[in-house]
Design a protein around this motif. Structure first.
Motif, PDB file in Angstrom:
ATOM      1  N   HIS A  62      12.492 -19.945   5.037  1.00 32.73           N
ATOM      2  CA  HIS A  62      12.139 -19.610   6.293  1.00 32.73           C
ATOM      3  C   HIS A  62      10.839 -18.856   6.134  1.00 32.73           C
ATOM      4  CE1 HIS A  62      12.426 -17.797  10.166  1.00 32.73           C
ATOM      5  NE2 HIS A  62      13.024 -18.665  10.437  1.00 32.73           N
ATOM      6  N   PRO A  63      10.015 -19.100   7.256  1.00 34.73           N
ATOM      7  CA  PRO A  63       8.766 -18.241   7.047  1.00 34.73           C
ATOM      8  C   PRO A  63       8.886 -16.839   6.825  1.00 34.73           C
ATOM      9  CG  PRO A  63       8.624 -19.921   8.582  1.00 34.73           C
ATOM     10  CD  PRO A  63       9.834 -20.035   8.217  1.00 34.73           C
ATOM     11  N   ALA A  64      10.055 -16.133   7.698  1.00 36.69           N
ATOM     12  CA  ALA A  64      10.080 -14.650   7.421  1.00 36.69           C
ATOM     13  C   ALA A  64      10.608 -14.401   5.970  1.00 36.69           C
ATOM     14  CB  ALA A  64      11.387 -14.406   8.580  1.00 36.69           C
ATOM     15  N   GLU A  65      10.504 -15.193   5.137  1.00 39.36           N
ATOM     16  CA  GLU A  65      10.943 -14.764   3.843  1.00 39.36           C
ATOM     17  C   GLU A  65       9.586 -15.059   2.779  1.00 39.36           C
ATOM     18  OE1 GLU A  65      13.721 -13.330   3.316  1.00 39.36           O
ATOM     19  OE2 GLU A  65      14.615 -13.802   4.934  1.00 39.36           O
ATOM     20  N   TRP A  66       8.732 -15.632   3.456  1.00 36.72           N
ATOM     21  CA  TRP A  66       7.406 -15.950   2.674  1.00 36.72           C
ATOM     22  C   TRP A  66       6.649 -14.634   2.250  1.00 36.72           C
ATOM     23  CZ3 TRP A  66       4.576 -20.127   5.964  1.00 36.72           C
ATOM     24  CH2 TRP A  66       5.334 -21.161   6.057  1.00 36.72           C
ATOM     25  N   GLY A  67       6.178 -14.673   1.048  1.00 36.01           N
ATOM     26  CA  GLY A  67       5.252 -13.558   0.634  1.00 36.01           C
ATOM     27  C   GLY A  67       6.006 -12.399  -0.135  1.00 36.01           C
ATOM     28  N   LYS A  68       7.352 -12.726  -0.467  1.00 36.47           N
ATOM     29  CA  LYS A  68       8.434 -11.740  -1.070  1.00 36.47           C
ATOM     30  C   LYS A  68       8.389 -12.128  -2.716  1.00 36.47           C
ATOM     31  CE  LYS A  68      10.652 -10.959   3.383  1.00 36.47           C
ATOM     32  NZ  LYS A  68      11.589 -10.728   4.127  1.00 36.47           N
TER      33      LYS A  68
END
Length: 202
Positions: free
Chosen positions: A99-105
């Motif tokens: 999900h895009p909300a989980e990107w960059g982690k």
């Protein structure tokens, strides 16, 4: 067939369940989440079919496709979808979407490590490979951080958004992969035979 459950430092992989449809639609139905994938946003009916097929494939004998929900460790809600499809010669292709909300982690890197743990430690594979869109630089960084090596380019590999698109491929061999200490598995599955059929396209 023993259900798959793998847990890492922050994430876990589990079998897909009927209740995952809405959460998967939030990913596969989203134009941003699918921007670099090999297909356009899915309809609710298409996502339901993916969930149904994922559940059905878990009972195949021999099992050649592992379609799994990505969750936070200790939680049940689906935040991503991962797939490992076996091929002949003790190989498999992998792919995933978060999900895009989980990107960059850094969760993509851990997802690749979990899929490699499934492939190498549980299934006894020799080679695992993946492909990305040439424009998806975030995916390139993820695959390289996970220890994979860029192999090359498949020209006009995917027809999506009304045009042909190349794919950049990556692979990792069994002896190149370094297991993560905190990856735990709740099951040990039979090794994949060298003549196993490859899973269907996603």
């Amino acid at each position: 067939m023993t259900p798959v459950h793998l847990a890492g430092h922050r994430l876990a992989l589990r079998e897909v369940e009927p209740e995952d449809t809405e959460a998967l639609l939030a990913i596969y139905g989203d134009s941003e989440a699918t921007r670099h994938l090999s297909f356009e946003p899915r309809t609710p009916e298409q996502v339901q079919a993916i969930v149904d097929r994922s559940i059905a494939s878990a009972t195949d004998t021999p099992r050649t496709e592992y379609c799994l929900a990505i969750t936070r460790r200790g939680e049940h809600r689906l935040i991503g979808y991962a797939r490992l499809a076996t091929e002949p010669q003790q190989a498999a292709t992998i792919g995933f979407a978060l999900h895009p909300a989980e990107w960059g982690k850094g969760l993509g890197t851990e997802t690749v490590h979990l899929l490699c743990a499934l492939g190498f430690q549980t299934l006894g594979l020799h080679r695992i490979w993946a492909a990305r869109s040439p424009l998806n630089e975030a995916s390139a960084r993820t695959l390289l951080r996970a220890g994979m090596t860029e192999d090359g380019r498949i020209r006009d590999h995917v027809f999506v958004h009304g045009a042909w698109r190349d794919s950049i491929t990556y692979s990792i061999l069994e002896h190149e992969w370094t297991p993560i200490d905190d990856v735990a598995t709740a099951n040990r599955l039979p090794a994949v035979s060298s003549d196993a059929d490859s899973g269907p396209e996603r």
